[in-house]
Design a protein around this motif. Sequence first.
Motif, PDB file in Angstrom:
ATOM      1  N   LEU A  80     -23.171 -73.522 -70.174  1.00 47.47           N
ATOM      2  CA  LEU A  80     -23.540 -74.603 -69.268  1.00 47.47           C
ATOM      3  C   LEU A  80     -22.746 -75.834 -69.690  1.00 47.47           C
ATOM      4  O   LEU A  80     -23.076 -76.503 -70.667  1.00 47.47           O
ATOM      5  CB  LEU A  80     -25.051 -74.864 -69.344  1.00 47.47           C
ATOM      6  CG  LEU A  80     -25.609 -75.875 -68.341  1.00 47.47           C
ATOM      7  CD1 LEU A  80     -25.352 -75.448 -66.902  1.00 47.47           C
ATOM      8  CD2 LEU A  80     -27.103 -76.079 -68.557  1.00 47.47           C
ATOM      9  N   LEU A  81     -21.644 -76.080 -68.965  1.00 45.12           N
ATOM     10  CA  LEU A  81     -20.750 -77.180 -69.325  1.00 45.12           C
ATOM     11  C   LEU A  81     -20.822 -78.263 -68.269  1.00 45.12           C
ATOM     12  O   LEU A  81     -21.278 -78.031 -67.145  1.00 45.12           O
ATOM     13  CB  LEU A  81     -19.308 -76.673 -69.451  1.00 45.12           C
ATOM     14  CG  LEU A  81     -19.074 -75.477 -70.385  1.00 45.12           C
ATOM     15  CD1 LEU A  81     -17.602 -75.093 -70.389  1.00 45.12           C
ATOM     16  CD2 LEU A  81     -19.551 -75.776 -71.800  1.00 45.12           C
ATOM     17  N   VAL A  91     -30.174 -81.334 -63.705  1.00 51.27           N
ATOM     18  CA  VAL A  91     -31.385 -80.717 -64.261  1.00 51.27           C
ATOM     19  C   VAL A  91     -31.660 -79.393 -63.546  1.00 51.27           C
ATOM     20  O   VAL A  91     -32.104 -78.420 -64.160  1.00 51.27           O
ATOM     21  CB  VAL A  91     -32.588 -81.679 -64.113  1.00 51.27           C
ATOM     22  CG1 VAL A  91     -33.840 -81.054 -64.706  1.00 51.27           C
ATOM     23  CG2 VAL A  91     -32.289 -82.984 -64.824  1.00 51.27           C
ATOM     24  N   ALA A  92     -31.351 -79.357 -62.254  1.00 56.33           N
ATOM     25  CA  ALA A  92     -31.553 -78.120 -61.488  1.00 56.33           C
ATOM     26  C   ALA A  92     -30.737 -76.980 -62.104  1.00 56.33           C
ATOM     27  O   ALA A  92     -31.188 -75.827 -62.126  1.00 56.33           O
ATOM     28  CB  ALA A  92     -31.141 -78.346 -60.039  1.00 56.33           C
ATOM     29  N   ASP A  93     -29.539 -77.311 -62.614  1.00 59.08           N
ATOM     30  CA  ASP A  93     -28.710 -76.272 -63.243  1.00 59.08           C
ATOM     31  C   ASP A  93     -29.299 -75.814 -64.583  1.00 59.08           C
ATOM     32  O   ASP A  93     -29.206 -74.645 -64.929  1.00 59.08           O
ATOM     33  CB  ASP A  93     -27.279 -76.800 -63.463  1.00 59.08           C
ATOM     34  CG  ASP A  93     -26.517 -76.889 -62.145  1.00 59.08           C
ATOM     35  OD1 ASP A  93     -26.956 -76.236 -61.175  1.00 59.08           O
ATOM     36  OD2 ASP A  93     -25.512 -77.613 -62.093  1.00 59.08           O
ATOM     37  N   ASP A 119     -23.384 -83.090 -74.598  1.00 58.53           N
ATOM     38  CA  ASP A 119     -22.896 -84.415 -74.190  1.00 58.53           C
ATOM     39  C   ASP A 119     -23.162 -84.639 -72.706  1.00 58.53           C
ATOM     40  O   ASP A 119     -23.215 -85.766 -72.246  1.00 58.53           O
ATOM     41  CB  ASP A 119     -21.395 -84.543 -74.457  1.00 58.53           C
ATOM     42  CG  ASP A 119     -21.106 -84.815 -75.933  1.00 58.53           C
ATOM     43  OD1 ASP A 119     -21.721 -85.731 -76.491  1.00 58.53           O
ATOM     44  OD2 ASP A 119     -20.278 -84.091 -76.505  1.00 58.53           O
ATOM     45  N   GLY A 120     -23.308 -83.537 -71.963  1.00 61.82           N
ATOM     46  CA  GLY A 120     -23.547 -83.644 -70.530  1.00 61.82           C
ATOM     47  C   GLY A 120     -25.028 -83.689 -70.174  1.00 61.82           C
ATOM     48  O   GLY A 120     -25.374 -83.771 -68.992  1.00 61.82           O
ATOM     49  N   LEU A 121     -25.895 -83.625 -71.182  1.00 58.75           N
ATOM     50  CA  LEU A 121     -27.331 -83.616 -70.885  1.00 58.75           C
ATOM     51  C   LEU A 121     -27.908 -85.026 -70.982  1.00 58.75           C
ATOM     52  O   LEU A 121     -27.982 -85.598 -72.067  1.00 58.75           O
ATOM     53  CB  LEU A 121     -28.080 -82.720 -71.877  1.00 58.75           C
ATOM     54  CG  LEU A 121     -27.923 -81.209 -71.762  1.00 58.75           C
ATOM     55  CD1 LEU A 121     -28.746 -80.530 -72.851  1.00 58.75           C
ATOM     56  CD2 LEU A 121     -28.342 -80.709 -70.384  1.00 58.75           C
ATOM     57  N   ALA A 122     -28.319 -85.578 -69.857  1.00 59.35           N
ATOM     58  CA  ALA A 122     -29.035 -86.856 -69.893  1.00 59.35           C
ATOM     59  C   ALA A 122     -30.459 -86.564 -70.378  1.00 59.35           C
ATOM     60  O   ALA A 122     -30.832 -85.407 -70.585  1.00 59.35           O
ATOM     61  CB  ALA A 122     -29.044 -87.482 -68.507  1.00 59.35           C
ATOM     62  N   GLU A 123     -31.239 -87.629 -70.539  1.00 62.79           N
ATOM     63  CA  GLU A 123     -32.570 -87.452 -71.126  1.00 62.79           C
ATOM     64  C   GLU A 123     -33.410 -86.437 -70.345  1.00 62.79           C
ATOM     65  O   GLU A 123     -34.103 -85.602 -70.935  1.00 62.79           O
ATOM     66  CB  GLU A 123     -33.276 -88.807 -71.186  1.00 62.79           C
ATOM     67  CG  GLU A 123     -34.436 -88.783 -72.153  1.00 62.79           C
ATOM     68  CD  GLU A 123     -35.011 -90.171 -72.394  1.00 62.79           C
ATOM     69  OE1 GLU A 123     -34.226 -91.141 -72.423  1.00 62.79           O
ATOM     70  OE2 GLU A 123     -36.241 -90.265 -72.542  1.00 62.79           O
ATOM     71  N   LEU A 144     -25.637 -75.551 -79.062  1.00 58.93           N
ATOM     72  CA  LEU A 144     -25.345 -76.817 -78.385  1.00 58.93           C
ATOM     73  C   LEU A 144     -24.145 -77.474 -79.064  1.00 58.93           C
ATOM     74  O   LEU A 144     -23.978 -77.348 -80.289  1.00 58.93           O
ATOM     75  CB  LEU A 144     -26.553 -77.761 -78.490  1.00 58.93           C
ATOM     76  CG  LEU A 144     -27.702 -77.582 -77.484  1.00 58.93           C
ATOM     77  CD1 LEU A 144     -28.351 -76.233 -77.635  1.00 58.93           C
ATOM     78  CD2 LEU A 144     -28.744 -78.674 -77.656  1.00 58.93           C
ATOM     79  N   THR A 145     -23.320 -78.148 -78.282  1.00 57.57           N
ATOM     80  CA  THR A 145     -22.240 -78.933 -78.888  1.00 57.57           C
ATOM     81  C   THR A 145     -22.429 -80.386 -78.458  1.00 57.57           C
ATOM     82  O   THR A 145     -22.883 -80.655 -77.343  1.00 57.57           O
ATOM     83  CB  THR A 145     -20.853 -78.467 -78.405  1.00 57.57           C
ATOM     84  OG1 THR A 145     -20.783 -78.629 -76.982  1.00 57.57           O
ATOM     85  CG2 THR A 145     -20.579 -77.028 -78.776  1.00 57.57           C
ATOM     86  N   VAL A 146     -22.099 -81.304 -79.361  1.00 58.76           N
ATOM     87  CA  VAL A 146     -22.242 -82.724 -79.016  1.00 58.76           C
ATOM     88  C   VAL A 146     -21.258 -83.564 -79.822  1.00 58.76           C
ATOM     89  O   VAL A 146     -20.986 -83.268 -80.981  1.00 58.76           O
ATOM     90  CB  VAL A 146     -23.705 -83.205 -79.245  1.00 58.76           C
ATOM     91  CG1 VAL A 146     -24.008 -83.419 -80.727  1.00 58.76           C
ATOM     92  CG2 VAL A 146     -24.006 -84.470 -78.460  1.00 58.76           C
ATOM     93  N   SER A 147     -20.694 -84.586 -79.165  1.00 56.61           N
ATOM     94  CA  SER A 147     -19.821 -85.481 -79.921  1.00 56.61           C
ATOM     95  C   SER A 147     -20.590 -86.719 -80.358  1.00 56.61           C
ATOM     96  O   SER A 147     -20.294 -87.310 -81.386  1.00 56.61           O
ATOM     97  CB  SER A 147     -18.587 -85.864 -79.107  1.00 56.61           C
ATOM     98  OG  SER A 147     -18.967 -86.382 -77.871  1.00 56.61           O
TER      99      SER A 147
END
Length: 336
Positions: A80-81, A91-93, A119-123, A144-147
């Motif tokens: 999920l990118l 959020v639907a995705d 990084d693409g997930l908002a709250e 999960l990956t995050v910068s």
Amino acid sequence: MAFTELIGQTQAKQRLGVALTGEPGHAFLLVGPSGIGKKTLAREFAKGLLCAHPTADGACGTCPNCHYMQAGTHPDYKELLLPAGEKNIKVADVRSRILSDVGIMSQIASRKVYLIDADGLAEEGQNALLKTLEEPPKHVVFILTVSDESKLLPTILSRTVSIRLLPNTEEEVKKVLLERNPDIQPEEAELFSRFSGGVIGYALGLAESNWLVNDWEEVSNLILRLPEISRTELLTEVYSFFDEEKEHFRDILSLMSMVYDEMAICATDASSVCLHGEAKKDKMVSVIKKYKLDVQKIGKCNAILTTAAKAHKANGNFEMIVCRMLLALKKENTNG
Ligand SMILES: [Zn+2]
């Protein structure tokens, strides 16, 4: 491809290798700056998690799971990118592609693996994921990956095993650059790897554009000529170069600082290897001698650059910052 074929990240690979040979947890978080190779490593780890015969060095590469992963068609692996041009993952995705899928048993492997670009997930997206992260089905592993981990909810952080990717060494970056771009000149590879701060993706991006090589040439010539440039030329022609490259100002300051660092090395040991190539190195040595530049003076030049960077960050007047900086550098470079 196994872990050993990925350059660098020894510690991270060791920790992931331990997870593969033992009982891996349910949620991992790979943390590191953009371009450092989080997704590459995450995919390799995912492959190991799905592989029938993983070792501490990752997937076997030959079992049916590995073949499906290589072909990009493993039914038990999902990514999920952040879609290009979007600010956040919808959020639907998160619901349709992850939450409603985790309950379904794996088809080929003994588990299912989800790679999520956090990084693409908002709250809201993080909240949607939270409950599943807290009590994941036994057969599920999240990577999960995050910068920027400060954007993640503390509850997400506390439910994941975090593994940090560290900057690569200049040698490692150079190796990747030369592997992927066999036509690149060794001097250019040296420049890109130094400027990249150990971030391979950034170095590869630099190798694709011309600005760094061009500006490096411009900036190093400028610094070597600085003692001889008149005040008027400095405030007109030289200034206009900075004005044209306004967008790259911080990068140019970093480049200038790299030139001064080289001068400092040259000032202490003229025989040391130099980024500029022999012709420029001779010029550098003669400028250092003629104007009696030493490590202390060169250090002051770097301090002038730092002051300019700070003023620029604080939104000071661009023209004033550049002109002050140039005059201060000239003064420091010329006084016997
Ligand atoms: Zn395998």
